[in-house]
Design an enzyme around this catalytic site. Structure first.
Site, PDB file in Angstrom:
ATOM      1  N   LYS A  18      19.190  15.930 -15.077  1.00 30.78           N
ATOM      2  CA  LYS A  18      18.298  14.748 -15.086  1.00 30.78           C
ATOM      3  C   LYS A  18      18.253  14.116 -13.694  1.00 30.78           C
ATOM      4  O   LYS A  18      19.086  14.444 -12.834  1.00 30.78           O
ATOM      5  CB  LYS A  18      18.818  13.740 -16.107  1.00 30.78           C
TER       6      LYS A  18
ATOM      7  N   ARG B 156      25.013   2.678 -27.247  1.00 27.19           N
ATOM      8  CA  ARG B 156      23.736   2.746 -26.518  1.00 27.19           C
ATOM      9  C   ARG B 156      22.696   3.433 -27.393  1.00 27.19           C
ATOM     10  O   ARG B 156      21.889   2.772 -28.022  1.00 27.19           O
ATOM     11  CB  ARG B 156      23.969   3.487 -25.191  1.00 27.19           C
TER      12      ARG B 156
ATOM     13  N   HIS C 282      28.377  10.643 -27.618  1.00 26.51           N
ATOM     14  CA  HIS C 282      28.644  10.447 -26.186  1.00 26.51           C
ATOM     15  C   HIS C 282      29.867   9.554 -26.018  1.00 26.51           C
ATOM     16  O   HIS C 282      29.966   8.508 -26.652  1.00 26.51           O
ATOM     17  CB  HIS C 282      27.408   9.804 -25.537  1.00 26.51           C
TER      18      HIS C 282
ATOM     19  N   ARG D  45      28.636  18.982 -21.738  1.00 22.18           N
ATOM     20  CA  ARG D  45      27.454  18.529 -20.984  1.00 22.18           C
ATOM     21  C   ARG D  45      27.827  17.981 -19.611  1.00 22.18           C
ATOM     22  O   ARG D  45      27.683  16.783 -19.360  1.00 22.18           O
ATOM     23  CB  ARG D  45      26.738  17.415 -21.762  1.00 22.18           C
TER      24      ARG D  45
ATOM     25  N   TYR E 119      18.531  -6.304  13.020  1.00 22.76           N
ATOM     26  CA  TYR E 119      18.020  -7.537  12.385  1.00 22.76           C
ATOM     27  C   TYR E 119      19.115  -8.583  12.180  1.00 22.76           C
ATOM     28  O   TYR E 119      20.219  -8.251  11.742  1.00 22.76           O
ATOM     29  CB  TYR E 119      17.442  -7.215  11.001  1.00 22.76           C
TER      30      TYR E 119
ATOM     31  N   CYS F 221      18.358  -0.807   8.575  1.00 17.79           N
ATOM     32  CA  CYS F 221      16.939  -1.154   8.443  1.00 17.79           C
ATOM     33  C   CYS F 221      16.289  -0.205   7.428  1.00 17.79           C
ATOM     34  O   CYS F 221      16.930   0.702   6.918  1.00 17.79           O
ATOM     35  CB  CYS F 221      16.229  -1.022   9.780  1.00 17.79           C
ATOM     36  N   MET F 222      15.002  -0.402   7.188  1.00 19.99           N
ATOM     37  CA  MET F 222      14.307   0.453   6.232  1.00 19.99           C
ATOM     38  C   MET F 222      14.304   1.912   6.704  1.00 19.99           C
ATOM     39  O   MET F 222      14.495   2.833   5.917  1.00 19.99           O
ATOM     40  CB  MET F 222      12.865  -0.036   6.029  1.00 19.99           C
ATOM     41  N   ASP F 223      14.106   2.111   8.018  1.00 19.44           N
ATOM     42  CA  ASP F 223      13.936   3.470   8.539  1.00 19.44           C
ATOM     43  C   ASP F 223      14.956   3.882   9.597  1.00 19.44           C
ATOM     44  O   ASP F 223      14.913   5.008  10.086  1.00 19.44           O
ATOM     45  CB  ASP F 223      12.534   3.600   9.160  1.00 19.44           C
TER      46      ASP F 223
HETATM   47  C1  PLP Z   1      24.103  11.984 -17.901  1.00 18.41           C
HETATM   48  C2  PLP Z   1      24.666  12.472 -19.153  1.00 18.41           C
HETATM   49  C3  PLP Z   1      25.679  13.444 -19.154  1.00 18.41           C
HETATM   50  C4  PLP Z   1      26.335  13.948 -17.885  1.00 18.41           C
HETATM   51  O1  PLP Z   1      27.362  13.062 -17.499  1.00 18.41           O
HETATM   52  P1  PLP Z   1      28.287  13.333 -16.228  1.00 18.41           P
HETATM   53  O2  PLP Z   1      29.236  12.199 -16.221  1.00 18.41           O
HETATM   54  O3  PLP Z   1      27.390  13.337 -15.041  1.00 18.41           O
HETATM   55  O4  PLP Z   1      28.942  14.651 -16.444  1.00 18.41           O
HETATM   56  C5  PLP Z   1      26.088  13.941 -20.375  1.00 18.41           C
HETATM   57  N1  PLP Z   1      25.552  13.490 -21.535  1.00 18.41           N
HETATM   58  C6  PLP Z   1      24.605  12.532 -21.571  1.00 18.41           C
HETATM   59  C7  PLP Z   1      24.063  12.066 -22.870  1.00 18.41           C
HETATM   60  C8  PLP Z   1      24.150  11.989 -20.384  1.00 18.41           C
HETATM   61  O5  PLP Z   1      23.204  11.040 -20.417  1.00 18.41           O
END
Ligand code: PLP
Length: 374
Positions: free
Chosen positions: A40, A138, A167, A222, A266, A313-315
């Site tokens: 992601k 969540r 999770h 995951r 700045y 700065c920005m750049d």
């Molecule tokens: C982002 C995410 C992960 C990965 O987590 P890490 O800490 O980067 O390994 C796994 N499961 C879900 C649901 C997530 O949103």
């Protein structure tokens, strides 16, 4: 030459390091447990398509994205591996899940109806993963509504339950809570079994938990952050060896000598105490080099640390190179990564800006071209 490569600021992505981390994770988990690589947020800033192609070559079983758009991008980029949309179905965009062969995570009853209708229209079955909340608070069906939710799902003959997931909310810091969540997940699985549901994938552990409690791997894990070579928390360093995948680098764009008492950048927040050699670097907060690094960050030049002077700065960024011999315009500068024997990690930057390596990595801007090696 591509227009995007005129400026020397780049994110160099080492796919060899990605492969190394992938193998380290495989070694950590029990035999037979499968891997869902989380890609992601553009693979945490590393470029989702090239990263996913490499993971596919390495034999990853599943890929995970947060939103359907990310899944569509991967399919358009030629990715064939199954893709799980972790964030679920947001609205009426259910046709995308069929057109691009994406698997949704489900926890809302209204999505069931939409999905089933679309499946009917297409005369197809649709695979889903169902999420139960075991204490993250969540997403996911609360445990007390789990039976009810499963009953509802079973009413739709064209919805196939391929996975059940939850999770963890701890990064290994509070063992008893993690254990409590695991127990709750086991309970949810027991309930589903009693209702005659059997499915291919059971998964709960992300990077931290698969490392600290490999026994909580179920049959799919995951990992995200560790694939990219960063640690979810400092306590996990030492439990697994990883190689950072991203090097953020640029070159010195301008060099000048200033007298003592000169103000830099700045707001004039930095005033030189001696005659100083100041290098200006063509990278700024618009590229994800946080403004919180003003007067605090360090960069590597000729394998030595040079402090950031004044505000980011920005750049542009201004650094003190007075103590680095024989510096010239065009010399390579590493803002994150290794140069010679020195290294600046995403964790080091995160600590300075009161954040986590996740935010540092996925904050690297769109304006920074990613180049691939390995
Ligand atoms: C982002 C995410 C992960 C990965 O987590 P890490 O800490 O980067 O390994 C796994 N499961 C879900 C649901 C997530 O949103």
């Amino acid at each position: 030459m591509k227009l995007s490569s005129i400026r020397p600021t780049v994110g160099e992505v080492d796919l060899g390091a990605l492969a190394y981390n992938f193998r380290q994770i495989r070694k950590k988990i029990p035999r037979g447990v499968k891997l869902l690589a989380v890609v992601k947020a553009d693979a945490y800033g590393h470029g989702a398509i090239p990263v996913s192609h490499r993971l596919e070559k390495l034999g990853v079983e599943y890929l995970g994205v947060a939103i359907p758009e990310e899944g569509v991008e991967l399919r358009k980029g030629g990715i064939k591996t199954p893709i799980l949309v972790l964030g679920g179905i947001f609205g009426r965009e259910v046709d995308l899940f069929f057109r691009f062969r994406l698997t949704p995570v489900l926890f809302r009853k209204d999505s069931l109806q939409l999905l089933s209708r679309e499946a009917e229209k297409r005369k197809k079955m649709v695979k889903v993963h169902l999420k139960v909340d075991t204490g993250m608070g969540r997403l996911g069906v609360p445990l007390n509504l789990w039976v009810d939710f499963l009953k509802k799902v079973k009413q739709f003959p064209n919805i196939e339950i391929e996975g059940l997931l939850s999770h963890f909310s701890m990064m290994g810091e509070e063992e008893s809570y993690t254990h409590h969540q695991w127990k709750a997940f086991q309970k949810a699985l027991m309930i589903s079994k009693e209702m005659g549901i059997s499915c291919r994938y059971l998964h709960m552990a992300s990077s931290a938990i698969l490392t600290v409690f490999p026994a909580y791997s179920a049959n799919l894990v995951r990992p995200g952050i560790m694939l990219y070579g960063s640690y979810p928390s400092p306590a996990i360093r030492g439990l697994i060896s990883l190689k950072p995948v991203m090097t953020l680098k640029t070159c010195i764009h301008f060099l000048k000598s200033v007298p003592p008492g000169a103000r830099i950048s700045y707001g004039g927040t930095f005033k030189t105490k001696r005659e100083s050699l100041i290098a200006t670097l063509p990278i700024g907060y618009a590229d994800g080099y946080s403004r919180h690094l003003s007067n605090r960050g360090e960069v590597l030049i000729h394998g030595k640390r040079a402090p950031v002077l004044g505000r980011i700065c920005m750049d542009f960024v201004t650094v003190d190179v007075t103590d680095i011999p024989r510096v010239s315009m065009g010399d390579e500068v590493v803002l994150m990564g290794r140069q010679g024997r020195e290294q600046i990690s995403a964790e080091e930057i995160a600590e300075k800006i009161n954040s986590i390596p996740y935010e540092v990595l996925c904050g690297i801007g769109k304006r920074v071209p990613r180049i691939y090696k390995g």
